[in-house]
Design an enzyme around this catalytic site. Structure first.
Site, short mmCIF file in Angstrom:
data_model
loop_
_atom_site.label_atom_id
_atom_site.label_comp_id
_atom_site.label_asym_id
_atom_site.label_seq_id
_atom_site.Cartn_x
_atom_site.Cartn_y
_atom_site.Cartn_z
N SER A 277 0.85 -1.19 0.00
CA SER A 277 0.00 0.00 0.00
C SER A 277 0.88 1.23 0.00
O SER A 277 1.93 1.26 0.66
CB SER A 277 -0.91 0.00 1.23
OG SER A 277 -1.49 1.27 1.44
N ARG A 316 -24.29 -8.94 -45.66
CA ARG A 316 -23.13 -8.22 -45.11
C ARG A 316 -23.62 -7.26 -44.05
O ARG A 316 -24.54 -6.47 -44.29
CB ARG A 316 -22.36 -7.46 -46.19
CG ARG A 316 -21.08 -6.77 -45.69
CD ARG A 316 -19.92 -7.75 -45.49
NE ARG A 316 -19.34 -8.13 -46.77
CZ ARG A 316 -19.54 -9.31 -47.33
NH1 ARG A 316 -20.29 -10.22 -46.74
NH2 ARG A 316 -18.99 -9.61 -48.49
#
Length: 454
Positions: A277, A316
């Site tokens: 930390s 498509r």
């Protein structure tokens, strides 16, 4: 797909997996498609064999400027169009006659889907290697802790005793099943369909070209039916990756909860500088669990994008196909990285059986109340036994005394439960139910799959 190392290092994408999705890898995959197409057409006497040789010789990614192709793709709408233009120019510089046969009869989607499929197939193999390694580590952990007692928890509260081995076996089972399912459903395929998926431009040679194309790349895989707007294959891959990510998140979350300061039953592997930390020097944060969970929380959105992209217009797609491009690649990277982190977590996991035993005793024997009640039900009836244990449990909570001591002195139990029988009833290691059968069943499943993992 991402440059490593960067500011985030390998937190979210390990180098081995991310490198498979670099632009150069995709470019080479697209060029491999063009080379295979030319050879397939030459074999069907659609184009001259000499032209196919020249085209194949030009299909090397190092010959092309990725930045220039990308800039042109912004206007063209996809990278295949400028790539074919550049490939044609490369071939023309060697043999102008051969240049007219570049990309003959194919369409942009054939190139892009096939190029991406090549990346996915490579990533598929890495995913399987990592999931196999994770399965091996989980199986070993299961065997080692088959008889290690701990408390089972429901709604985050103490429930009844289990073994750590049965918990890990439940982690193992879905990994084995994922490996089996992904071997079948995780393979992407090249495709060749032409303008509208029929290869009409190749006339009566179309089927021969398609057959040749599939034979040209057996190690990579191609299918005889184009799937331009039939997208169940990529969606199925995405779903499998999303499911395994959810399970990896479950393993990470269980581990992190068991590693809490107040619990202390597990700890991540130790390493200098790991899990620190910036404010609190004493902290040992579960960073591997954190990163796995981060991936597990990102995956569902990506899977939903792949599912949302499935309804594609006619022959498509307009946007649906394009939405897949970065999405599935990102899913592969997230899942591959999370598997890599999970292997590191499980292979180096620290287990503290003595703390598990201490936590079992936190409630002074209350977690064995179910067992005692069921035993007494045989002689005094279920309702009476349940009522008696409720009373004794309230006394236990109020006085802080052990439930076994309270029951040993209870007048209603005089002559029914002796001291030795109470000792057995309050031994969590003997309250196993079908634990051994569950463990054995999952380990048998692992052993059946193991031959495909090595």
């Amino acid at each position: 797909m991402t440059d490593l190392p960067g500011l985030y290092g390998e937190l979210f994408a390990d180098h081995e997996m991310a490198s498979l999705f670099e632009d150069r890898a995709l470019l080479q995959g697209m060029l491999d498609f063009e080379a295979a197409l030319a050879r397939a057409e030459a074999a069907a006497d659609v184009i001259p064999a000499a032209a196919a040789d020249v085209i194949a010789a030009a299909c090397k990614a190092e010959l092309y400027d990725i930045g220039a192709i990308g800039k042109a793709a912004t206007l063209a709408g996809n990278p295949a169009i400028p790539l074919v233009k550049e490939l044609t120019a490369q071939v023309a510089a060697v043999d102008p006659e051969a240049a007219k046969w570049v990309h003959y009869g194919a369409t942009s989607q054939d190139v892009i889907d096939s190029g991406q499929a090549q990346q996915y197939r490579t990533a598929y193999r890495l995913i399987l290697r990592r999931s196999a390694r994770l399965a091996h580590a989980l199986a070993e952990l299961t065997k080692r802790h088959r008889n290690t007692p701990m408390i089972g928890r429901t709604f985050l509260q103490h429930a009844v005793p289990i073994s750590f081995g049965v918990k890990v076996a439940q982690w193992l089972g879905p990994i084995v099943r994922f490996h089996d399912d992904f071997m079948i459903y995780g393979q992407a395929s090249h495709q060749l369909g032409g303008a509208a998926g029929t290869l009409a431009s190749l006339g009566d040679k179309a089927e021969a070209v398609l057959q040749n194309f599939c034979r040209t790349m057996p190690a990579i895989g191609a299918v005889l039916t184009p799937w331009h707007t039939e997208r169940h294959r990529p969606a199925r891959i995405a779903a499998e990756l999303g499911i395994v990510m959810g399970h990896l998140g479950k393993i990470a979350q269980d581990t992190a909860l068991m590693a809490q300061t107040e619990i202390g039953e597990l700890a991540e592997p130790e390493a200098p500088g790991k899990g620190g930390s910036s404010a609190m020097p004493h902290k040992r944060n579960p960073v591997l669990c954190t990163l796995i969970l981060a991936g597990a929380k990102r995956a569902p959105g990506l899977v939903s994008t792949m599912l949302a992209a499935m309804p594609q217009e006619h022959e498509r797609a307009m946007g649906g196909w394009h939405a897949e491009w970065r999405t599935l690649a990102e899913l592969f990277i997230i899942a591959g990285t999370a598997l890599h982190q999970s292997v590191a977590l499980i292979e180096g996991l620290q287990v503290f059986p003595e703390r598990m035993r201490q936590n079992l005793e936190l409630t002074h024997g209350l977690v064995m109340a179910e067992r005692v009640s069921l035993t007494l039900a045989a002689s005094i009836g279920r309702a009476e036994a349940h009522h008696l244990l409720e009373e004794a449990s309230r006394d236990c909570v109020a006085s802080g005394r052990h439930l076994k001591s309270i029951l040993a002195e209870h007048p209603a139990l005089a002559g029914r439960l002796g001291e030795s029988e109470l000792d057995i009833l309050f031994d969590p290691a003997t309250y196993r139910g079908a634990s051994d059968c569950i463990i054995d069943r999952i380990l048998a499943l692992y052993e059946e799959e193991r031959e495909y993992m090595d």
